[in-house]
Design a protein around this motif. Structure first.
Motif, PDB file in Angstrom:
ATOM      1  N   SER A 117      56.809  91.688  30.355  1.00 52.94           N
ATOM      2  CA  SER A 117      56.486  90.263  30.393  1.00 52.94           C
ATOM      3  C   SER A 117      57.262  89.571  31.516  1.00 52.94           C
ATOM      4  O   SER A 117      58.371  89.966  31.863  1.00 52.94           O
ATOM      5  N   GLY A 118      56.644  88.558  32.099  1.00 49.92           N
ATOM      6  CA  GLY A 118      57.290  87.785  33.148  1.00 49.92           C
ATOM      7  C   GLY A 118      57.151  88.378  34.532  1.00 49.92           C
ATOM      8  O   GLY A 118      57.643  87.795  35.503  1.00 49.92           O
ATOM      9  N   VAL A 119      56.496  89.520  34.653  1.00 54.40           N
ATOM     10  CA  VAL A 119      56.307  90.147  35.970  1.00 54.40           C
ATOM     11  C   VAL A 119      54.920  89.791  36.482  1.00 54.40           C
ATOM     12  O   VAL A 119      53.915  90.211  35.906  1.00 54.40           O
ATOM     13  N   SER A 120      54.873  89.002  37.556  1.00 56.48           N
ATOM     14  CA  SER A 120      53.584  88.530  38.064  1.00 56.48           C
ATOM     15  C   SER A 120      53.236  89.071  39.448  1.00 56.48           C
ATOM     16  O   SER A 120      52.083  89.011  39.860  1.00 56.48           O
ATOM     17  N   HIS A 121      54.225  89.599  40.170  1.00 57.38           N
ATOM     18  CA  HIS A 121      53.956  90.039  41.549  1.00 57.38           C
ATOM     19  C   HIS A 121      53.548  91.504  41.629  1.00 57.38           C
ATOM     20  O   HIS A 121      53.231  91.997  42.711  1.00 57.38           O
ATOM     21  N   LEU A 122      53.506  92.213  40.490  1.00 55.79           N
ATOM     22  CA  LEU A 122      53.115  93.617  40.468  1.00 55.79           C
ATOM     23  C   LEU A 122      52.134  93.870  39.341  1.00 55.79           C
ATOM     24  O   LEU A 122      52.140  93.159  38.329  1.00 55.79           O
ATOM     25  N   LYS A 123      51.319  94.917  39.512  1.00 53.60           N
ATOM     26  CA  LYS A 123      50.384  95.314  38.455  1.00 53.60           C
ATOM     27  C   LYS A 123      50.275  96.835  38.448  1.00 53.60           C
ATOM     28  O   LYS A 123      50.599  97.501  39.461  1.00 53.60           O
ATOM     29  N   PRO A 124      49.835  97.429  37.337  1.00 54.15           N
ATOM     30  CA  PRO A 124      49.662  98.875  37.299  1.00 54.15           C
ATOM     31  C   PRO A 124      48.762  99.355  38.445  1.00 54.15           C
ATOM     32  O   PRO A 124      47.760  98.722  38.775  1.00 54.15           O
ATOM     33  N   GLY A 125      49.156 100.470  39.052  1.00 56.53           N
ATOM     34  CA  GLY A 125      48.410 101.026  40.180  1.00 56.53           C
ATOM     35  C   GLY A 125      48.969 100.656  41.536  1.00 56.53           C
ATOM     36  O   GLY A 125      48.618 101.284  42.543  1.00 56.53           O
ATOM     37  N   ASP A 126      49.835  99.637  41.596  1.00 57.86           N
ATOM     38  CA  ASP A 126      50.436  99.247  42.883  1.00 57.86           C
ATOM     39  C   ASP A 126      51.345 100.361  43.398  1.00 57.86           C
ATOM     40  O   ASP A 126      52.135 100.934  42.643  1.00 57.86           O
ATOM     41  N   ARG A 127      51.239 100.645  44.701  1.00 61.37           N
ATOM     42  CA  ARG A 127      52.186 101.550  45.372  1.00 61.37           C
ATOM     43  C   ARG A 127      53.430 100.742  45.726  1.00 61.37           C
ATOM     44  O   ARG A 127      53.332  99.687  46.350  1.00 61.37           O
ATOM     45  N   VAL A 128      54.581 101.249  45.337  1.00 60.13           N
ATOM     46  CA  VAL A 128      55.825 100.506  45.535  1.00 60.13           C
ATOM     47  C   VAL A 128      56.930 101.443  46.021  1.00 60.13           C
ATOM     48  O   VAL A 128      56.832 102.668  45.900  1.00 60.13           O
TER      49      VAL A 128
END
Length: 324
Positions: A73-84
């Motif tokens: 919760s509270g994480v808005s700049h990332l989503k599942p599947g993002d390469r990081v």
């Protein structure tokens, strides 16, 4: 269950064990990532040996790349599947998957692959603060860099040359001298047979240098001071040869009102906005081709002990990556 390299006591490479761990779900402000590649850095040896004390048992590693599996919760700049990728995070990168504060993760541009990211984040962000913040290298500067054929060294040499500086690099062998020269060093000094203070004096016509970037520590520090022009800076960002002895600050006055700093990436990148700005500049110089990231060695993650032994024995050059 997933696997990770952990150690239950400090010591040599033999204390590293490959064991099952439970990762769990991300809490508020966290992300769970699955690693594809993990970077090896000398600071990992400091942590494993107890030079930098921590709670035991412990994971290891501060640099990695992979894919976001889930966010809290509270994480808005990332989503599942993002390469990081990340290079300024709590230790724990030597793992198949982990939980990590989401504000430490940086989205990867499509043009930078995972292995390259794992090889460049901690080292590249370190170079960014050293040459753009600790001492801002400018065109026309002549600078001295120890361990010029190492992971940080190869990146720093290229970036400093791109900025218009002349880089003098110290190395331990002729092969390493060739590697450093191919990555931006205008002059190399093989410290095993040459006096680097004398050579810096010769190369600069007695003017010396405004900054020395020293990650070697005990074996080089006092001589690094002797390479500085008045008001010059030694940026001591590591101590691969051991801790520097206590310093009589009067020496700084005698040698020209010198400055000494012991910077860390964690301090410079503590704020999320600073980390983002540093990474943006790093990504730009890599994408432009001005700085090339070369992975010189790879190891399976479970063979971390062998990689640590090779790094400590100075058998590696440039960047080393664990494949997960």
């Amino acid at each position: 269950m997933t696997h990770a390299i952990r150690f239950h006591r400090t010591g040599g490479p033999e204390v590293l064990v490959w064991e099952e761990v439970e990762v769990g779900k991300p809490g508020p402000g966290q992300a769970r990532i699955r690693h594809t590649a993990v970077g090896l850095n000398f600071v990992d040896i400091y942590n494993r040996s107890g030079l930098y004390p921590g709670q035991l048992p412990s994971g290891l590693g501060g640099e990695g790349a992979g894919v976001v599996e889930e966010v809290g919760s509270g994480v808005s700049h990332l989503k599942p599947g993002d390469r990081v990728a990340y290079g300024a995070a709590p230790i724990g990168a030597y793992s198949e998957a982990r939980l990590i504060p989401a504000d430490r993760l940086l989205k990867l541009p499509d043009s930078i692959d995972d292995k390259t990211a794992a090889a460049m984040m901690l080292k590249g962000l370190t170079v960014q603060y050293l040459i753009r913040q600790t001492y801002r290298v400018k065109s026309g500067d002549t600078i001295l860099l120890h361990a010029a054929a190492g992971g940080v060294g190869l990146i720093l040499s290229q970036w400093a040359k791109h900025l218009g500086a002349t880089v003098i690099g110290t190395v331990g062998s002729d092969d390493k001298a060739k590697l450093a020269q191919a990555h931006g060093c205008a002059h190399t000094i093989v410290y095993t047979r040459e006096d680097f203070v004398k050579r810096v004096d010769e190369i600069t016509g007695g003017k010396k240098v405004p900054v020395v970037y020293d990650s070697v520590g005990k074996d080089t520090f006092l001589k690094s001071l002797d390479c500085l022009a008045p008001l010059g800076v030694v940026a001591l960002f590591g101590q691969s040869s051991g801790n520097v002895d206590p310093l009589n600050l009067g020496l700084l006055a005698q040698k020209g009102s010198l400055y000494v700093t012991r910077p860390t990436l964690n301090t410079y990148a503590a704020k999320h906005e600073n980390l983002m700005a540093m990474a943006k500049e790093l990504f730009e110089v890599v994408q432009s081709g001005a700085v090339k990231i070369e992975i010189r060695q790879t190891y399976p993650l479970k063979d971390a002990a062998k990689a640590h032994a090779d790094l400590a024995a100075r058998k590696t050059t440039g960047s080393t990556v664990f494949l997960v």
